[in-house]
Motif scaffolding. Sequence first.
Motif, PDB file in Angstrom:
ATOM      1  N   PRO A  35       0.805  -1.228   0.000  1.00 23.96           N
ATOM      2  CA  PRO A  35       0.000   0.000   0.000  1.00 23.96           C
ATOM      3  C   PRO A  35       0.841   1.283   0.000  1.00 23.96           C
ATOM      4  CG  PRO A  35      -0.936  -1.560   1.531  1.00 23.96           C
ATOM      5  CD  PRO A  35       0.383  -2.126   1.080  1.00 23.96           C
ATOM      6  N   TYR A  36       1.984   1.271   0.687  1.00 26.06           N
ATOM      7  CA  TYR A  36       2.873   2.434   0.672  1.00 26.06           C
ATOM      8  C   TYR A  36       3.412   2.666  -0.741  1.00 26.06           C
ATOM      9  CZ  TYR A  36       3.007   2.778   5.748  1.00 26.06           C
ATOM     10  OH  TYR A  36       2.671   2.963   7.056  1.00 26.06           O
ATOM     11  N   SER A  37       3.856   1.597  -1.368  1.00 31.35           N
ATOM     12  CA  SER A  37       4.406   1.706  -2.714  1.00 31.35           C
ATOM     13  C   SER A  37       3.334   2.129  -3.710  1.00 31.35           C
ATOM     14  CB  SER A  37       4.996   0.358  -3.133  1.00 31.35           C
ATOM     15  OG  SER A  37       5.451   0.412  -4.464  1.00 31.35           O
ATOM     16  N   TYR A  87      -6.666  -5.517   7.564  1.00 25.46           N
ATOM     17  CA  TYR A  87      -5.919  -5.078   6.387  1.00 25.46           C
ATOM     18  C   TYR A  87      -6.716  -4.057   5.581  1.00 25.46           C
ATOM     19  CZ  TYR A  87      -2.830  -5.268   2.357  1.00 25.46           C
ATOM     20  OH  TYR A  87      -1.954  -4.932   1.353  1.00 25.46           O
ATOM     21  N   LEU A  88      -8.026  -4.213   5.539  1.00 21.62           N
ATOM     22  CA  LEU A  88      -8.864  -3.252   4.810  1.00 21.62           C
ATOM     23  C   LEU A  88      -8.729  -1.849   5.400  1.00 21.62           C
ATOM     24  CD1 LEU A  88     -12.050  -5.444   4.413  1.00 21.62           C
ATOM     25  CD2 LEU A  88     -10.293  -4.980   2.696  1.00 21.62           C
ATOM     26  N   PHE A  89      -8.707  -1.753   6.724  1.00 22.75           N
ATOM     27  CA  PHE A  89      -8.533  -0.455   7.379  1.00 22.75           C
ATOM     28  C   PHE A  89      -7.112   0.057   7.196  1.00 22.75           C
ATOM     29  CE2 PHE A  89     -12.106  -2.388   9.487  1.00 22.75           C
ATOM     30  CZ  PHE A  89     -13.004  -1.344   9.552  1.00 22.75           C
ATOM     31  N   TYR A  90      -6.155  -0.851   7.185  1.00 23.14           N
ATOM     32  CA  TYR A  90      -4.747  -0.512   6.995  1.00 23.14           C
ATOM     33  C   TYR A  90      -4.534   0.220   5.671  1.00 23.14           C
ATOM     34  CZ  TYR A  90       0.229  -1.400   6.030  1.00 23.14           C
ATOM     35  OH  TYR A  90       1.547  -1.280   5.711  1.00 23.14           O
ATOM     36  N   ARG A  93      -5.665   3.768   5.967  1.00 26.55           N
ATOM     37  CA  ARG A  93      -4.757   4.549   6.825  1.00 26.55           C
ATOM     38  C   ARG A  93      -3.472   4.903   6.081  1.00 26.55           C
ATOM     39  NH1 ARG A  93      -6.171   7.659  10.082  1.00 26.55           N
ATOM     40  NH2 ARG A  93      -4.194   7.510  11.155  1.00 26.55           N
ATOM     41  N   VAL A  94      -2.977   3.979   5.262  1.00 26.32           N
ATOM     42  CA  VAL A  94      -1.767   4.257   4.482  1.00 26.32           C
ATOM     43  C   VAL A  94      -2.038   5.379   3.478  1.00 26.32           C
ATOM     44  CG1 VAL A  94      -0.187   3.314   2.747  1.00 26.32           C
ATOM     45  CG2 VAL A  94      -0.728   1.989   4.787  1.00 26.32           C
ATOM     46  N   TRP A  95      -3.182   5.353   2.803  1.00 25.07           N
ATOM     47  CA  TRP A  95      -3.509   6.422   1.860  1.00 25.07           C
ATOM     48  C   TRP A  95      -3.640   7.750   2.582  1.00 25.07           C
ATOM     49  CZ3 TRP A  95      -3.387   7.598  -3.070  1.00 25.07           C
ATOM     50  CH2 TRP A  95      -3.179   6.564  -3.982  1.00 25.07           C
ATOM     51  N   ASN A  96      -4.237   7.738   3.751  1.00 25.30           N
ATOM     52  CA  ASN A  96      -4.354   8.956   4.555  1.00 25.30           C
ATOM     53  C   ASN A  96      -2.961   9.501   4.880  1.00 25.30           C
ATOM     54  OD1 ASN A  96      -5.894  10.867   6.226  1.00 25.30           O
ATOM     55  ND2 ASN A  96      -4.895   9.802   7.924  1.00 25.30           N
TER      56      ASN A  96
END
Length: 105
Positions: A35-37, A87-90, A93-96
């Motif tokens: 998600p970060y990448s 993981y769905l919430f993760y 949060r990463v996009w935020n």
Amino acid sequence: MNIKANLSILDIIGHLLIWLVLTVITLGIALFFFPYSFARFVINRTSVVDNTTGVERKMVCDINIFSNIGHIILWMVITVLTLGLGYLFYVYRVWNYALNNSRIQ
């Protein structure tokens, strides 16, 4: 102002293939770094266009995948404890986090 994304099909395929291989090699652990990448990949290929002047300014995401290792480990634990639902919430949060750490050049 408008937002314009410059994502080519070849860029997307290349990015997905790299992460698919990493996911297989690491037995799924790479999915916590993906998600970060992904966020950085999209944001760095996005521009903000001023409607009045036509000036296009690039967006830059200043996150580093490995600088947030504590955050990743925390969400790994949450994901395991919630049987994958965390993981769905993760991902959100990463996009935020990625959008809050982006700037316009």
